[in-house]
Enzyme design. Sequence first.
Site, PDB file in Angstrom:
ATOM      1  NE  ARG A  20      -1.341  -0.030  12.354  1.00 52.77           N
ATOM      2  CZ  ARG A  20      -2.309   0.478  11.618  1.00 52.77           C
ATOM      3  NH1 ARG A  20      -3.559   0.073  11.802  1.00 52.77           N
ATOM      4  NH2 ARG A  20      -2.049   1.383  10.716  1.00 52.77           N
ATOM      5  CB  SER A  53     -11.183  -3.857   8.902  1.00 47.89           C
ATOM      6  OG  SER A  53     -10.722  -2.640   9.425  1.00 47.89           O
ATOM      7  CD  GLU A 101      -7.435  -1.499  11.361  1.00 42.70           C
ATOM      8  OE1 GLU A 101      -7.454  -2.677  10.962  1.00 42.70           O
ATOM      9  OE2 GLU A 101      -7.075  -0.540  10.665  1.00 42.70           O
ATOM     10  NE  ARG A 153      -3.557  -2.374   2.544  1.00 40.80           N
ATOM     11  CZ  ARG A 153      -4.458  -2.644   3.486  1.00 40.80           C
ATOM     12  NH1 ARG A 153      -4.702  -1.739   4.424  1.00 40.80           N
ATOM     13  NH2 ARG A 153      -5.099  -3.788   3.505  1.00 40.80           N
ATOM     14  NE  ARG A 196      -1.072   4.997   8.630  1.00 40.68           N
ATOM     15  CZ  ARG A 196      -2.330   4.560   8.624  1.00 40.68           C
ATOM     16  NH1 ARG A 196      -2.806   3.916   7.579  1.00 40.68           N
ATOM     17  NH2 ARG A 196      -3.123   4.756   9.670  1.00 40.68           N
TER      18      ARG A 196
END
Length: 424
Positions: free
Chosen positions: A392, A353, A350, A263, A278
């Site tokens: 994470r 999801s 996070e 990404r 990130r």
Amino acid sequence: MIDLDLLRDDPDRVRQSMEAKRIGDPATVDRALDLDRQRRRAVTALNDLQRRQGELGREIGPLMKAGQRDQAAPLVEQSNAVKAQVKEHEETVRQLDADLRAAMLEIPNTLHPSVPVGGEDANRIEHEWGAKPTFDFEPLPHWEIAERHGLVDFERGAKVTGAGFPFYMGKGARLQRALIGLFLDLAGEAGYTEVEAPILVNEASGIGTGQLPDKEGQMYHVTGDDLYLVPTAEVPLTNLHRDETLDAGSLPVLYCGYTPCFRREAGSYGKDVRGLNRLHQFDKVELVRFVRPEESYEHLEALLADAERAVEALGLPYRRLTLASGDLGVTQAKTYDLEVWSAGQQRWLEVSSVSNFEAFQARRANVRFRPEEGAKPEFVHTLNGSGLALPRIVAALLENGQQADGSVVLPPRLAQAAGFDRIG
């Protein structure tokens, strides 16, 4: 892609979802409806012309067979004119089809009624699990722990590729391998079929799951071959059945797969990008389900439980949030986020999801099933969730497991998979 019948029957619901998600221009709804009306008129005109062409053919045939060419000549001339009109109308319909599809691709999925409306501050905390660790010393952030023990080399990764592409070294690399294996094993225990998927996909796959045309700027594009590096295994796993009609008896279909994910994370900055928070390349195990529409929200809860089981296996304190409308993307009808506690950063991170897309992706990717033999095919519902994303998780493991002597203790299930129970 939303159902065209829904757009026709309840355009206000579609507009309200767009406004609540803060995605797109609600005027697109009117444009799509206008294109739909134009297309239907054009199809009606085309059908009338094709019918007239058939009638003329049936008149011309017997005359030609009887040798009455002079009588047939005006009809032949008329038939040729109608044939030219048919060709012109076919092109008009093709263009309106393309324009309507392009407009429909700009319209996000509608919201499930249980989704709270609002921005990030409207996200609803539903559940917390585990106790946050306490220390009699000042806990360090994971990037300092990783540097101390030689687990991650950010500087050489930046030298070789760029920021956001770290090297994992020694026990850091073994920890990655152990986590991937553990997450795949947990998914297998829950009934998922493991899939090793390609990490390059074509444009049709990106459109099928909704990354395109929405997120081109976030994807790495291999221009020489017009392929994209996967941002998540969701893309190849969901497109595995693109343009297929599944056997109803095979549903639900459950897949899990590990891939590196790529990404660009354009626009990211500040504390959220420090260390492993990130990255541009990271590892993740993805869970994907193809299910009957009437069962999809039961499957959302089951998929959520699978992701939570992975966090709990590591003993990491976490919380579950129902995301508000403004935090949802183009494709989701409803999403839960799982966040683990980061002791060194004193904040939640996070790590998963879990989303229900209803028929939105299946309609784009044309994945159907027949409810029963002889029945008209229907679109399946697709769901996916991270099970889990590694960076994470590693950050939380290092920060929450740190000891006063500088070492890091691993949770028992991970220690068994990794072959060591302590770093340092």
